[in-house]
Design an enzyme around this catalytic site. Structure first.
Site, short mmCIF file in Angstrom:
data_model
loop_
_atom_site.label_atom_id
_atom_site.label_comp_id
_atom_site.label_asym_id
_atom_site.label_seq_id
_atom_site.Cartn_x
_atom_site.Cartn_y
_atom_site.Cartn_z
N TYR A 49 15.25 -50.72 -16.54
CA TYR A 49 15.42 -50.72 -15.08
C TYR A 49 15.08 -52.07 -14.45
O TYR A 49 15.47 -52.33 -13.31
CB TYR A 49 14.51 -49.67 -14.42
CG TYR A 49 14.70 -48.25 -14.86
CD1 TYR A 49 15.84 -47.83 -15.55
CD2 TYR A 49 13.73 -47.29 -14.57
CE1 TYR A 49 15.99 -46.52 -15.95
CE2 TYR A 49 13.87 -45.98 -14.97
CZ TYR A 49 15.00 -45.59 -15.66
OH TYR A 49 15.14 -44.29 -16.06
N GLN A 180 12.06 -36.03 -21.19
CA GLN A 180 12.62 -36.26 -19.85
C GLN A 180 14.14 -36.20 -19.95
O GLN A 180 14.75 -36.98 -20.68
CB GLN A 180 12.18 -37.61 -19.29
CG GLN A 180 12.59 -37.80 -17.84
CD GLN A 180 12.23 -39.16 -17.27
OE1 GLN A 180 13.11 -39.94 -16.90
NE2 GLN A 180 10.93 -39.46 -17.18
N ASP A 259 13.59 -44.51 1.18
CA ASP A 259 13.53 -44.22 2.61
C ASP A 259 12.28 -43.38 2.88
O ASP A 259 12.09 -42.32 2.26
CB ASP A 259 14.80 -43.45 3.02
CG ASP A 259 14.75 -42.99 4.45
OD1 ASP A 259 15.04 -43.79 5.35
OD2 ASP A 259 14.38 -41.81 4.67
N GLU A 260 11.43 -43.83 3.80
CA GLU A 260 10.13 -43.17 3.97
C GLU A 260 10.26 -41.71 4.37
O GLU A 260 9.53 -40.85 3.87
CB GLU A 260 9.27 -43.92 4.99
CG GLU A 260 7.90 -43.29 5.12
CD GLU A 260 6.94 -44.10 5.97
OE1 GLU A 260 5.98 -43.49 6.49
OE2 GLU A 260 7.13 -45.32 6.12
N ALA A 261 11.19 -41.41 5.28
CA ALA A 261 11.34 -40.01 5.70
C ALA A 261 11.72 -39.13 4.51
O ALA A 261 11.19 -38.02 4.35
CB ALA A 261 12.39 -39.91 6.80
N ARG A 262 12.61 -39.63 3.66
CA ARG A 262 13.01 -38.84 2.49
C ARG A 262 11.89 -38.77 1.47
O ARG A 262 11.72 -37.75 0.79
CB ARG A 262 14.28 -39.44 1.86
CG ARG A 262 15.53 -39.15 2.67
CD ARG A 262 16.76 -39.04 1.77
NE ARG A 262 17.95 -38.80 2.58
CZ ARG A 262 18.75 -39.76 3.03
NH1 ARG A 262 18.48 -41.02 2.76
NH2 ARG A 262 19.81 -39.47 3.74
N LEU A 274 11.50 -19.64 -3.30
CA LEU A 274 12.81 -19.00 -3.30
C LEU A 274 12.64 -17.50 -3.54
O LEU A 274 11.73 -17.07 -4.25
CB LEU A 274 13.68 -19.61 -4.40
CG LEU A 274 14.03 -21.09 -4.22
CD1 LEU A 274 14.55 -21.68 -5.52
CD2 LEU A 274 15.05 -21.27 -3.11
N THR A 275 13.53 -16.72 -2.93
CA THR A 275 13.50 -15.27 -3.17
C THR A 275 14.19 -14.96 -4.49
O THR A 275 14.91 -15.79 -5.05
CB THR A 275 14.23 -14.52 -2.04
OG1 THR A 275 15.64 -14.88 -2.09
CG2 THR A 275 13.67 -14.88 -0.67
N GLU A 278 17.86 -15.44 -4.08
CA GLU A 278 18.25 -16.86 -4.08
C GLU A 278 18.22 -17.43 -5.50
O GLU A 278 19.12 -18.18 -5.90
CB GLU A 278 17.32 -17.66 -3.16
CG GLU A 278 17.56 -17.36 -1.69
CD GLU A 278 16.43 -17.83 -0.78
OE1 GLU A 278 16.65 -17.88 0.44
OE2 GLU A 278 15.31 -18.12 -1.29
#
EC number: 1.1.1.285
Length: 314
Positions: A49, A180, A259-262, A274-275, A278
């Site tokens: 990377y 992984q 992105d900080e919000a993400r 989750l149900t 779902e």
């Protein structure tokens, strides 16, 4: 569920991925530092990377600023690239990774692919002449030496099929801690998860959102109608539904956004589940692998088909 939630082996359940197209050091350093401040503790990198150095710089800065008390509070994963997947090159490759990171050890060192290339072959496109047979036993013995030397606290693999894991376990004196692999609602890895669970190997999910925007990624996950419907009915994003689903399987997951919000949203999938209905609907999503690894297949190389690379597990 938060960045600090860990597996029994001490691996944080959520990690931040750093595989980006055309990596630029300063934006990565800033993003990793911000992620540490937000609460991320697991960072996933690889020699391939070219993001090890900025991660190391961000970690050092985080310690200096008091965002973490010491490097020991962070969990760093890196990976052995294919051109160093030779017995005599594994320990030197990890030592170079540690120089890049400015660290004395990594928490987890993975064999990136069950593939060997000629030394020095780093960048795609690869040709048939670049590939040489993968000597799994020799490479793993050198990985075990990395652990014995204290350069890697744990060792594991990536992109290994059940069959390849079975082969590895037949001779390993130190079994892999982690495998992984790609995991998302469109490629759920039920067989591999069950196999790994039975062998005490932790599954770690990369591309839990389908890797949209990468050279091999797909919109198939984020555009899946079932996931969009569940997200809308629960007041969640599709990403949160995907990450919650992976988390409920017991897997670790690697998420990637600068992105900080993400970044915050990717951590915030706790306090709900989750149900059964779902989960049933997600289980019925048609399956297809997104990251096929076509670049490692050549009619003149060790893997002549995708079936051979994945041992039919696609």
């Amino acid at each position: 569920m938060g960045a600090g939630d860990k597996t029994a082996a001490g691996m944080p359940r959520i990690g931040m991925g750093t595989a980006v197209q055309g990596p630029k050091a300063d934006p990565i350093r800033r993003a990793v530092l911000r992620a540490i401040q937000i609460g991320y503790r697991h960072f996933d990198t690889a020699a391939h990377y070219e993001t090890e150095a900025p991660i190391g710089e961000a970690a050092a800065e985080a310690v200096r600023s008091g965002a973490v008390a010491s490097r020991d509070e962070l969990f760093i994963t890196s990976k052995l690239w294919c051109s160093d997947a030779h017995r005599d090159r594994v320990v030197p490759a990890l030592r170079q990774t540690l120089r890049n990171l400015q660290m004395e050890y990594v928490d987890l060192y993975l064999v990136h692919w069950p593939v060997s290339m000629k030394p020095g072959r780093f960048k795609a496109p690869f040709t048939a002449e670049d590939f040489v047979p993968f000597d799994m036993r020799a490479v793993w013995e050198a990985m075990e030496e990395c652990h014995r030397l204290g350069l890697a606290k744990a060792i594991g693999v990536a992109n290994f099929s059940c069959k390849k894991l079975e082969t590895l376990l037949s001779f390993a004196t130190i079994p892999p801690t982690v495998n992984q692999v790609e995991v998302n609602p469109v490629w759920q890895q039920r067989k591999l998860r069950e196999f790994c669970r039975g062998k005490g190997i932790q599954l770690c999910a990369y591309s839990p959102l389908g890797a949209k925007g990468t050279h091999w990624g797909s919109d198939a996950v984020m555009d899946a109608g079932v996931l969009q419907e569940i997200a809308a009915s629960r007041g969640k994003s599709v990403a949160q539904v995907c990450l919650r689903w992976v988390y409920e399987q017991g897997d670790c997951l690697i998420v990637k956004s600068f992105d900080e919000a993400r970044m915050r949203e990717n951590l915030d999938v706790d306090g709900w589940e989750l149900t059964e209905e779902e989960r049933r609907r997600i289980a019925e999503i048609p399956q297809r692998k997104i990251n096929l690894g076509k670049r490692y297949v050549s009619e003149h190389g060790p893997y002549k088909s995708l079936e051979e690379l994945w041992d039919g597990e696609i």
